[in-house]
Design an enzyme around this catalytic site. Structure first.
Site, PDB file in Angstrom:
ATOM      1  N   HIS A 171       0.816  -1.209   0.000  1.00 40.39           N
ATOM      2  CA  HIS A 171       0.000   0.000   0.000  1.00 40.39           C
ATOM      3  C   HIS A 171       0.852   1.262   0.000  1.00 40.39           C
ATOM      4  CE1 HIS A 171       0.807   0.694   4.322  1.00 40.39           C
ATOM      5  NE2 HIS A 171       0.732  -0.627   4.442  1.00 40.39           N
ATOM      6  N   ASP A 172       0.377   2.249  -0.732  1.00 37.14           N
ATOM      7  CA  ASP A 172       0.964   3.586  -0.767  1.00 37.14           C
ATOM      8  C   ASP A 172       2.349   3.645  -1.405  1.00 37.14           C
ATOM      9  OD1 ASP A 172      -1.174   5.031   0.846  1.00 37.14           O
ATOM     10  OD2 ASP A 172      -0.552   3.511   2.294  1.00 37.14           O
ATOM     11  N   GLY A 189       4.881  -1.293   2.614  1.00 42.53           N
ATOM     12  CA  GLY A 189       4.129  -0.077   2.367  1.00 42.53           C
ATOM     13  C   GLY A 189       4.991   1.161   2.277  1.00 42.53           C
TER      14      GLY A 189
END
Length: 262
Positions: free
Chosen positions: A121-122, A139
Protein backbone atom coordinates in the site's frame (compact mmCIF):
# COMPACT_ATOMS: atom_id res chain seq x y z
CA UNK A 1 -16.77 -10.67 -31.41
CA UNK A 2 -16.45 -10.06 -27.67
CA UNK A 3 -12.94 -9.86 -26.25
CA UNK A 4 -14.23 -10.87 -22.81
CA UNK A 5 -14.24 -14.61 -22.21
CA UNK A 6 -17.72 -15.90 -21.34
CA UNK A 7 -16.48 -17.35 -18.04
CA UNK A 8 -15.08 -14.01 -16.85
CA UNK A 9 -17.07 -12.07 -14.23
CA UNK A 10 -17.35 -8.34 -14.86
CA UNK A 11 -19.36 -6.48 -12.24
CA UNK A 12 -21.77 -3.74 -13.18
CA UNK A 13 -20.09 -0.35 -13.05
CA UNK A 14 -16.70 -1.47 -14.35
CA UNK A 15 -15.43 0.77 -17.15
CA UNK A 16 -13.68 -1.32 -19.77
CA UNK A 17 -12.54 -0.12 -23.18
CA UNK A 18 -13.99 -2.20 -26.01
CA UNK A 19 -10.48 -3.23 -27.10
CA UNK A 20 -9.59 -4.82 -23.72
CA UNK A 21 -9.13 -8.60 -23.67
CA UNK A 22 -10.14 -10.49 -20.52
CA UNK A 23 -9.27 -14.16 -20.13
CA UNK A 24 -11.17 -17.11 -18.66
CA UNK A 25 -12.40 -16.92 -15.05
CA UNK A 26 -11.01 -13.44 -14.47
CA UNK A 27 -12.96 -11.19 -12.06
CA UNK A 28 -13.31 -7.45 -12.64
CA UNK A 29 -14.80 -5.37 -9.84
CA UNK A 30 -17.37 -2.60 -10.09
CA UNK A 31 -14.90 0.24 -9.43
CA UNK A 32 -12.26 -0.84 -11.93
CA UNK A 33 -11.37 1.14 -15.06
CA UNK A 34 -9.26 -0.49 -17.79
CA UNK A 35 -7.82 1.45 -20.73
CA UNK A 36 -7.47 0.50 -24.36
CA UNK A 37 -5.66 -2.60 -25.60
CA UNK A 38 -4.91 -3.91 -22.11
CA UNK A 39 -5.05 -7.68 -21.66
CA UNK A 40 -6.00 -9.50 -18.46
CA UNK A 41 -4.93 -13.13 -18.00
CA UNK A 42 -7.08 -15.98 -16.81
CA UNK A 43 -8.08 -16.22 -13.14
CA UNK A 44 -6.79 -12.73 -12.35
CA UNK A 45 -8.76 -10.55 -9.92
CA UNK A 46 -8.96 -6.79 -10.46
CA UNK A 47 -10.83 -5.10 -7.63
CA UNK A 48 -11.04 -1.97 -5.49
CA UNK A 49 -10.89 1.56 -6.84
CA UNK A 50 -8.37 0.66 -9.52
CA UNK A 51 -7.55 2.58 -12.68
CA UNK A 52 -5.41 0.89 -15.34
CA UNK A 53 -4.11 2.73 -18.39
CA UNK A 54 -3.54 1.60 -21.95
CA UNK A 55 -1.52 -1.24 -23.49
CA UNK A 56 -0.85 -3.09 -20.25
CA UNK A 57 -0.34 -6.84 -20.08
CA UNK A 58 -1.57 -8.51 -16.89
CA UNK A 59 -0.67 -12.17 -16.46
CA UNK A 60 -2.60 -15.10 -15.02
CA UNK A 61 -3.66 -15.20 -11.36
CA UNK A 62 -2.62 -11.60 -10.66
CA UNK A 63 -4.28 -9.84 -7.72
CA UNK A 64 -4.68 -6.17 -8.56
CA UNK A 65 -6.28 -3.54 -6.33
CA UNK A 66 -6.70 -5.65 -3.20
CA UNK A 67 -7.18 -4.24 0.27
CA UNK A 68 -3.97 -2.92 1.87
CA UNK A 69 -2.25 -5.22 4.33
CA UNK A 70 -2.47 -2.62 7.08
CA UNK A 71 -4.35 -3.27 10.30
CA UNK A 72 -5.41 0.39 10.40
CA UNK A 73 -7.36 0.02 7.16
CA UNK A 74 -11.12 0.31 7.78
CA UNK A 75 -12.51 -0.07 4.29
CA UNK A 76 -11.90 3.49 3.04
CA UNK A 77 -12.18 3.90 -0.77
CA UNK A 78 -8.46 4.21 -1.42
CA UNK A 79 -6.98 3.75 -4.88
CA UNK A 80 -4.50 1.98 -7.14
CA UNK A 81 -3.45 3.80 -10.32
CA UNK A 82 -1.46 1.99 -13.02
CA UNK A 83 -0.07 3.80 -16.05
CA UNK A 84 0.55 2.61 -19.60
CA UNK A 85 2.52 -0.16 -21.31
CA UNK A 86 3.33 -2.10 -18.15
CA UNK A 87 3.93 -5.83 -18.01
CA UNK A 88 2.56 -7.35 -14.80
CA UNK A 89 3.26 -11.05 -14.63
CA UNK A 90 1.50 -13.96 -12.96
CA UNK A 91 0.70 -14.03 -9.22
CA UNK A 92 1.68 -10.39 -8.72
CA UNK A 93 -0.09 -8.52 -5.89
CA UNK A 94 -0.61 -4.76 -6.10
CA UNK A 95 -2.59 -3.15 -3.27
CA UNK A 96 -4.49 0.11 -2.87
CA UNK A 97 -3.32 2.91 -0.58
CA UNK A 98 -4.33 3.99 2.93
CA UNK A 99 -5.72 7.21 4.31
CA UNK A 100 -2.69 7.45 6.60
CA UNK A 101 -0.71 8.35 3.44
CA UNK A 102 -1.95 9.85 0.17
CA UNK A 103 -4.51 7.07 -0.25
CA UNK A 104 -3.07 6.02 -3.61
CA UNK A 105 -0.63 3.35 -4.74
CA UNK A 106 0.93 4.36 -8.06
CA UNK A 107 2.62 2.36 -10.83
CA UNK A 108 4.04 4.52 -13.63
CA UNK A 109 4.62 3.67 -17.28
CA UNK A 110 6.70 1.02 -19.06
CA UNK A 111 7.46 -1.03 -15.95
CA UNK A 112 8.37 -4.72 -16.06
CA UNK A 113 6.94 -6.43 -12.97
CA UNK A 114 7.78 -10.12 -12.87
CA UNK A 115 6.05 -13.10 -11.24
CA UNK A 116 5.17 -13.13 -7.54
CA UNK A 117 6.15 -9.49 -6.99
CA UNK A 118 4.35 -7.68 -4.18
CA UNK A 119 3.83 -3.90 -4.17
CA UNK A 120 2.36 -2.83 -0.86
CA UNK A 121 0.00 0.00 0.00
CA UNK A 122 0.96 3.59 -0.77
CA UNK A 123 4.02 2.63 -2.81
CA UNK A 124 4.98 4.90 -5.69
CA UNK A 125 6.78 3.40 -8.65
CA UNK A 126 8.06 5.64 -11.43
CA UNK A 127 8.66 4.74 -15.07
CA UNK A 128 10.81 2.06 -16.72
CA UNK A 129 11.29 0.09 -13.50
CA UNK A 130 12.18 -3.60 -13.40
CA UNK A 131 10.98 -5.67 -10.44
CA UNK A 132 12.38 -9.21 -10.66
CA UNK A 133 10.49 -12.28 -9.48
CA UNK A 134 9.60 -12.44 -5.80
CA UNK A 135 10.76 -8.90 -5.05
CA UNK A 136 8.64 -7.56 -2.18
CA UNK A 137 7.92 -3.93 -1.35
CA UNK A 138 6.42 -3.07 2.03
CA UNK A 139 4.13 -0.08 2.37
CA UNK A 140 5.08 3.51 1.48
CA UNK A 141 8.15 2.54 -0.61
CA UNK A 142 9.22 4.87 -3.43
CA UNK A 143 11.04 3.49 -6.47
CA UNK A 144 12.32 6.12 -8.89
CA UNK A 145 12.64 5.89 -12.68
CA UNK A 146 14.83 3.20 -14.29
CA UNK A 147 15.60 1.44 -10.99
CA UNK A 148 16.03 -2.34 -10.93
CA UNK A 149 15.08 -4.47 -7.90
CA UNK A 150 16.52 -8.00 -7.94
CA UNK A 151 14.59 -11.18 -7.30
CA UNK A 152 13.74 -12.27 -3.74
CA UNK A 153 14.67 -8.85 -2.40
CA UNK A 154 12.75 -7.47 0.56
CA UNK A 155 12.34 -3.71 0.98
CA UNK A 156 11.40 -2.16 4.34
CA UNK A 157 8.51 0.29 4.57
CA UNK A 158 9.25 3.96 3.78
CA UNK A 159 12.49 3.13 1.94
CA UNK A 160 13.28 5.05 -1.26
CA UNK A 161 15.22 3.52 -4.16
CA UNK A 162 16.82 6.16 -6.36
CA UNK A 163 16.69 6.55 -10.13
CA UNK A 164 19.01 4.36 -12.24
CA UNK A 165 20.02 2.35 -9.18
CA UNK A 166 20.18 -1.43 -8.99
CA UNK A 167 19.48 -3.66 -5.99
CA UNK A 168 20.96 -7.16 -6.26
CA UNK A 169 18.95 -10.32 -5.79
CA UNK A 170 18.12 -11.72 -2.35
CA UNK A 171 18.97 -8.41 -0.68
CA UNK A 172 17.41 -6.93 2.45
CA UNK A 173 16.97 -3.19 2.10
CA UNK A 174 16.25 -1.12 5.22
CA UNK A 175 17.64 2.27 4.16
CA UNK A 176 17.53 4.41 1.03
CA UNK A 177 19.60 3.59 -2.06
CA UNK A 178 20.94 6.77 -3.71
CA UNK A 179 20.41 7.20 -7.44
CA UNK A 180 22.93 5.54 -9.80
CA UNK A 181 24.23 3.21 -7.06
CA UNK A 182 24.41 -0.60 -6.99
CA UNK A 183 23.34 -2.11 -3.67
CA UNK A 184 23.32 -5.73 -2.52
CA UNK A 185 23.47 -7.91 0.58
CA UNK A 186 21.65 -8.60 3.82
CA UNK A 187 21.61 -5.84 4.93
CA UNK A 188 22.26 -4.15 1.58
CA UNK A 189 25.45 -2.10 1.24
CA UNK A 190 26.77 -0.01 -1.69
CA UNK A 191 28.84 -1.65 -4.42
CA UNK A 192 29.69 1.19 -6.79
CA UNK A 193 27.97 3.05 -9.60
CA UNK A 194 25.60 1.27 -12.01
CA UNK A 195 27.95 1.97 -14.92
CA UNK A 196 26.58 -0.57 -17.39
CA UNK A 197 23.01 0.56 -16.83
CA UNK A 198 23.98 4.20 -17.34
CA UNK A 199 25.84 3.40 -20.56
CA UNK A 200 22.82 1.57 -21.93
CA UNK A 201 20.70 4.63 -21.24
CA UNK A 202 23.04 6.99 -23.06
CA UNK A 203 24.93 8.64 -20.21
CA UNK A 204 28.14 10.23 -21.48
CA UNK A 205 31.60 9.13 -20.36
CA UNK A 206 32.00 12.49 -18.60
CA UNK A 207 28.74 12.06 -16.71
CA UNK A 208 29.70 8.56 -15.57
CA UNK A 209 33.15 9.77 -14.52
CA UNK A 210 31.56 12.55 -12.46
CA UNK A 211 29.25 10.05 -10.75
CA UNK A 212 32.18 7.79 -9.97
CA UNK A 213 33.91 10.75 -8.31
CA UNK A 214 30.73 11.50 -6.38
CA UNK A 215 30.54 7.87 -5.24
CA UNK A 216 34.13 7.98 -3.97
CA UNK A 217 33.34 11.18 -2.13
CA UNK A 218 30.28 9.67 -0.50
CA UNK A 219 31.63 6.23 0.33
CA UNK A 220 35.38 5.84 -0.14
CA UNK A 221 37.19 8.93 1.13
CA UNK A 222 36.56 8.44 4.84
CA UNK A 223 34.38 11.55 5.11
CA UNK A 224 31.46 12.05 7.41
CA UNK A 225 28.14 12.43 5.65
CA UNK A 226 28.11 16.17 6.28
CA UNK A 227 31.64 16.54 4.91
CA UNK A 228 30.72 14.47 1.88
CA UNK A 229 27.70 16.66 1.15
CA UNK A 230 29.91 19.76 1.07
CA UNK A 231 32.24 18.14 -1.46
CA UNK A 232 29.33 16.83 -3.52
CA UNK A 233 28.01 20.38 -3.77
CA UNK A 234 31.37 21.43 -5.21
CA UNK A 235 31.37 18.51 -7.67
CA UNK A 236 27.90 19.50 -8.82
CA UNK A 237 29.36 22.81 -10.02
CA UNK A 238 32.36 21.43 -11.89
CA UNK A 239 31.01 22.52 -15.25
CA UNK A 240 30.66 19.16 -17.01
CA UNK A 241 28.00 16.74 -18.26
CA UNK A 242 27.74 15.19 -14.83
CA UNK A 243 26.72 18.31 -12.90
CA UNK A 244 22.97 17.69 -13.07
CA UNK A 245 23.37 14.05 -12.06
CA UNK A 246 25.69 14.80 -9.13
CA UNK A 247 23.20 17.45 -8.03
CA UNK A 248 20.41 14.83 -8.20
CA UNK A 249 22.52 12.51 -6.04
CA UNK A 250 23.16 15.28 -3.51
CA UNK A 251 19.50 16.27 -3.40
CA UNK A 252 18.51 12.65 -2.75
CA UNK A 253 20.97 12.34 0.14
CA UNK A 254 19.77 15.58 1.69
CA UNK A 255 16.12 14.56 1.40
CA UNK A 256 16.53 11.01 2.73
CA UNK A 257 14.22 10.24 5.66
CA UNK A 258 15.60 6.84 6.64
CA UNK A 259 19.23 7.58 5.87
CA UNK A 260 21.19 6.13 2.97
CA UNK A 261 22.87 2.73 2.89
CA UNK A 262 26.46 2.92 4.21
Amino acid sequence: MSRIHPTAVVESGAQIDESVEIGPFAVIGANVTIGARTTVGSHSVLEGHTTIGEDNTIGHYASIGGRPQDMKYKGEPTKLVIGNRNTIREFTTLHTGTVQDTGVTIIGDDCWIMAYVHVGHDCRLGNNIIMSSNAQLAGHVIVDDHAIVGGMTGVHQFVRIGAHSMVGGASALVQDVPPFVIAAGNKAVPHGINVEGLRRRGFSADAISALRSAYRTLYKNGLSLEEAKVQLADLAQAGGDGDVHVKALLDFVEQSQRGIIR
